[in-house]
Scaffold this motif. Structure first.
Motif, PDB file in Angstrom:
ATOM      1  N   GLY A  28      -7.491  28.595  47.606  1.00  0.00           N
ATOM      2  CA  GLY A  28      -6.417  27.607  47.659  1.00  0.00           C
ATOM      3  C   GLY A  28      -6.888  26.166  47.696  1.00  0.00           C
ATOM      4  O   GLY A  28      -6.172  25.271  47.269  1.00  0.00           O
ATOM      5  N   GLU A  29      -8.086  25.926  48.198  1.00  0.00           N
ATOM      6  CA  GLU A  29      -8.590  24.549  48.299  1.00  0.00           C
ATOM      7  C   GLU A  29      -9.307  24.089  47.020  1.00  0.00           C
ATOM      8  O   GLU A  29      -9.887  23.005  46.976  1.00  0.00           O
ATOM      9  CB  GLU A  29      -9.509  24.390  49.515  1.00  0.00           C
ATOM     10  N   THR A  30      -9.242  24.884  45.953  1.00  0.00           N
ATOM     11  CA  THR A  30      -9.849  24.494  44.681  1.00  0.00           C
ATOM     12  C   THR A  30      -9.131  23.254  44.137  1.00  0.00           C
ATOM     13  O   THR A  30      -7.911  23.249  44.026  1.00  0.00           O
ATOM     14  CB  THR A  30      -9.728  25.641  43.651  1.00  0.00           C
ATOM     15  N   PRO A  31      -9.882  22.177  43.823  1.00  0.00           N
ATOM     16  CA  PRO A  31      -9.234  20.955  43.331  1.00  0.00           C
ATOM     17  C   PRO A  31      -8.571  21.163  41.966  1.00  0.00           C
ATOM     18  O   PRO A  31      -9.039  21.951  41.150  1.00  0.00           O
ATOM     19  CB  PRO A  31     -10.382  19.956  43.201  1.00  0.00           C
ATOM     20  N   VAL A  32      -7.500  20.441  41.721  1.00  0.00           N
ATOM     21  CA  VAL A  32      -6.853  20.373  40.415  1.00  0.00           C
ATOM     22  C   VAL A  32      -7.247  19.022  39.822  1.00  0.00           C
ATOM     23  O   VAL A  32      -7.036  17.985  40.446  1.00  0.00           O
ATOM     24  CB  VAL A  32      -5.319  20.503  40.541  1.00  0.00           C
ATOM     25  N   VAL A  33      -7.832  19.049  38.618  1.00  0.00           N
ATOM     26  CA  VAL A  33      -8.403  17.853  38.012  1.00  0.00           C
ATOM     27  C   VAL A  33      -7.785  17.646  36.633  1.00  0.00           C
ATOM     28  O   VAL A  33      -7.587  18.596  35.880  1.00  0.00           O
ATOM     29  CB  VAL A  33      -9.940  17.995  37.909  1.00  0.00           C
ATOM     30  N   LEU A  34      -7.483  16.402  36.314  1.00  0.00           N
ATOM     31  CA  LEU A  34      -6.855  16.031  35.053  1.00  0.00           C
ATOM     32  C   LEU A  34      -7.867  15.297  34.180  1.00  0.00           C
ATOM     33  O   LEU A  34      -8.540  14.378  34.651  1.00  0.00           O
ATOM     34  CB  LEU A  34      -5.661  15.120  35.343  1.00  0.00           C
ATOM     35  N   ALA A  35      -7.991  15.707  32.905  1.00  0.00           N
ATOM     36  CA  ALA A  35      -8.847  14.986  31.961  1.00  0.00           C
ATOM     37  C   ALA A  35      -8.182  13.673  31.583  1.00  0.00           C
ATOM     38  O   ALA A  35      -6.967  13.613  31.414  1.00  0.00           O
ATOM     39  CB  ALA A  35      -9.087  15.830  30.713  1.00  0.00           C
ATOM     40  N   ASN A  36      -8.967  12.623  31.454  1.00  0.00           N
ATOM     41  CA  ASN A  36      -8.434  11.313  31.081  1.00  0.00           C
ATOM     42  C   ASN A  36      -8.217  11.185  29.578  1.00  0.00           C
ATOM     43  O   ASN A  36      -7.554  10.257  29.127  1.00  0.00           O
ATOM     44  CB  ASN A  36      -9.366  10.200  31.552  1.00  0.00           C
ATOM     45  N   SER A  37      -8.800  12.114  28.792  1.00  0.00           N
ATOM     46  CA  SER A  37      -8.625  12.089  27.337  1.00  0.00           C
ATOM     47  C   SER A  37      -8.795  13.503  26.800  1.00  0.00           C
ATOM     48  O   SER A  37      -9.364  14.365  27.468  1.00  0.00           O
ATOM     49  CB  SER A  37      -9.645  11.160  26.682  1.00  0.00           C
ATOM     50  N   ALA A  38      -8.335  13.733  25.592  1.00  0.00           N
ATOM     51  CA  ALA A  38      -8.480  15.045  24.959  1.00  0.00           C
ATOM     52  C   ALA A  38      -9.942  15.387  24.713  1.00  0.00           C
ATOM     53  O   ALA A  38     -10.304  16.561  24.639  1.00  0.00           O
ATOM     54  CB  ALA A  38      -7.710  15.079  23.640  1.00  0.00           C
ATOM     55  N   GLU A  39     -10.784  14.364  24.613  1.00  0.00           N
ATOM     56  CA  GLU A  39     -12.201  14.591  24.380  1.00  0.00           C
ATOM     57  C   GLU A  39     -12.976  14.843  25.670  1.00  0.00           C
ATOM     58  O   GLU A  39     -14.151  15.149  25.634  1.00  0.00           O
ATOM     59  CB  GLU A  39     -12.818  13.388  23.651  1.00  0.00           C
ATOM     60  N   GLY A  40     -12.327  14.685  26.813  1.00  0.00           N
ATOM     61  CA  GLY A  40     -12.997  14.916  28.095  1.00  0.00           C
ATOM     62  C   GLY A  40     -13.945  13.817  28.500  1.00  0.00           C
ATOM     63  O   GLY A  40     -14.996  14.066  29.076  1.00  0.00           O
ATOM     64  N   HIS A  41     -13.571  12.558  28.226  1.00  0.00           N
ATOM     65  CA  HIS A  41     -14.442  11.432  28.558  1.00  0.00           C
ATOM     66  C   HIS A  41     -14.385  11.026  30.026  1.00  0.00           C
ATOM     67  O   HIS A  41     -15.153  10.181  30.456  1.00  0.00           O
ATOM     68  CB  HIS A  41     -14.103  10.224  27.681  1.00  0.00           C
ATOM     69  N   GLY A  42     -13.486  11.577  30.784  1.00  0.00           N
ATOM     70  CA  GLY A  42     -13.397  11.268  32.200  1.00  0.00           C
ATOM     71  C   GLY A  42     -12.422  12.218  32.858  1.00  0.00           C
ATOM     72  O   GLY A  42     -11.606  12.860  32.199  1.00  0.00           O
ATOM     73  N   PHE A  43     -12.518  12.318  34.169  1.00  0.00           N
ATOM     74  CA  PHE A  43     -11.698  13.260  34.925  1.00  0.00           C
ATOM     75  C   PHE A  43     -11.272  12.639  36.244  1.00  0.00           C
ATOM     76  O   PHE A  43     -12.036  11.884  36.848  1.00  0.00           O
ATOM     77  CB  PHE A  43     -12.480  14.555  35.182  1.00  0.00           C
ATOM     78  N   SER A  44     -10.052  12.948  36.681  1.00  0.00           N
ATOM     79  CA  SER A  44      -9.537  12.475  37.964  1.00  0.00           C
ATOM     80  C   SER A  44      -8.796  13.614  38.646  1.00  0.00           C
ATOM     81  O   SER A  44      -8.081  14.375  37.987  1.00  0.00           O
ATOM     82  CB  SER A  44      -8.541  11.324  37.766  1.00  0.00           C
ATOM     83  N   PRO A  45      -8.923  13.699  39.974  1.00  0.00           N
ATOM     84  CA  PRO A  45      -8.153  14.716  40.693  1.00  0.00           C
ATOM     85  C   PRO A  45      -6.662  14.386  40.646  1.00  0.00           C
ATOM     86  O   PRO A  45      -6.269  13.223  40.655  1.00  0.00           O
ATOM     87  CB  PRO A  45      -8.680  14.652  42.124  1.00  0.00           C
ATOM     88  N   VAL A  46      -5.839  15.419  40.553  1.00  0.00           N
ATOM     89  CA  VAL A  46      -4.387  15.248  40.589  1.00  0.00           C
ATOM     90  C   VAL A  46      -3.977  15.039  42.041  1.00  0.00           C
ATOM     91  O   VAL A  46      -4.406  15.762  42.925  1.00  0.00           O
ATOM     92  CB  VAL A  46      -3.672  16.483  39.996  1.00  0.00           C
ATOM     93  N   THR A  47      -3.151  14.019  42.275  1.00  0.00           N
ATOM     94  CA  THR A  47      -2.710  13.730  43.639  1.00  0.00           C
ATOM     95  C   THR A  47      -1.213  13.921  43.835  1.00  0.00           C
ATOM     96  O   THR A  47      -0.736  13.945  44.958  1.00  0.00           O
ATOM     97  CB  THR A  47      -3.076  12.288  44.041  1.00  0.00           C
ATOM     98  N   LEU A  48      -0.465  14.046  42.726  1.00  0.00           N
ATOM     99  CA  LEU A  48       0.985  14.177  42.832  1.00  0.00           C
ATOM    100  C   LEU A  48       1.511  14.974  41.648  1.00  0.00           C
ATOM    101  O   LEU A  48       1.050  14.794  40.519  1.00  0.00           O
ATOM    102  CB  LEU A  48       1.636  12.786  42.848  1.00  0.00           C
ATOM    103  N   VAL A  49       2.453  15.856  41.909  1.00  0.00           N
ATOM    104  CA  VAL A  49       3.184  16.570  40.865  1.00  0.00           C
ATOM    105  C   VAL A  49       4.650  16.207  41.041  1.00  0.00           C
ATOM    106  O   VAL A  49       5.173  16.247  42.151  1.00  0.00           O
ATOM    107  CB  VAL A  49       2.987  18.097  40.968  1.00  0.00           C
ATOM    108  N   GLU A  50       5.298  15.819  39.941  1.00  0.00           N
ATOM    109  CA  GLU A  50       6.651  15.286  40.021  1.00  0.00           C
ATOM    110  C   GLU A  50       7.524  15.856  38.905  1.00  0.00           C
ATOM    111  O   GLU A  50       7.056  16.113  37.800  1.00  0.00           O
ATOM    112  CB  GLU A  50       6.570  13.761  39.877  1.00  0.00           C
ATOM    113  N   ASN A  51       8.785  16.037  39.194  1.00  0.00           N
ATOM    114  CA  ASN A  51       9.788  16.394  38.206  1.00  0.00           C
ATOM    115  C   ASN A  51      10.573  15.128  37.886  1.00  0.00           C
ATOM    116  O   ASN A  51      11.109  14.480  38.781  1.00  0.00           O
ATOM    117  CB  ASN A  51      10.713  17.481  38.769  1.00  0.00           C
ATOM    118  N   ALA A  52      10.599  14.753  36.606  1.00  0.00           N
ATOM    119  CA  ALA A  52      11.369  13.589  36.155  1.00  0.00           C
ATOM    120  C   ALA A  52      11.844  13.878  34.733  1.00  0.00           C
ATOM    121  O   ALA A  52      11.589  14.951  34.200  1.00  0.00           O
ATOM    122  CB  ALA A  52      10.510  12.324  36.206  1.00  0.00           C
TER     123      ALA A  52
END
Length: 88
Positions: A28-52
């Protein structure tokens, strides 16, 4: 190395659920990480999930309309979407 993904498929909630089901063996403590580009040039941890609301402006970008949207500002073709917000 970037992940292999099917060409032309936009992730929807049913596909996301199916992909997440494949990860149910991870702790459960496995981080969720978002790629900054389709090519994978950078990554950031997800801090919020939102419905809009969302309107696609192109196959690759669009506009978000949240609770702060003014009356009449949201286009009639806006639909619900899940947003993942990175840490940076």
């Amino acid at each position: 190395m970037a992940a292999t993904r099917p060409e032309g498929l936009i992730m929807d909630l049913s596909r996301l659920r199916a992909e997440l089901a494949k990860l149910d063996h991870l702790p459960g403590e496995t981080p969720v990480v978002l790629a900054n580009s389709a090519e994978g040039h950078g990554f950031s941890p997800v801090t919020l999930v939102e419905n809009a609301l969302y309107v696609a402006d192109s196959p690759f970008a669009g506009s978000r309309y949240g609770d702060e949207a003014e009356e009449g500002e949201v286009p009639s073709n806006a639909g619900p979407a899940v947003f993942f917000w990175p840490a940076c």
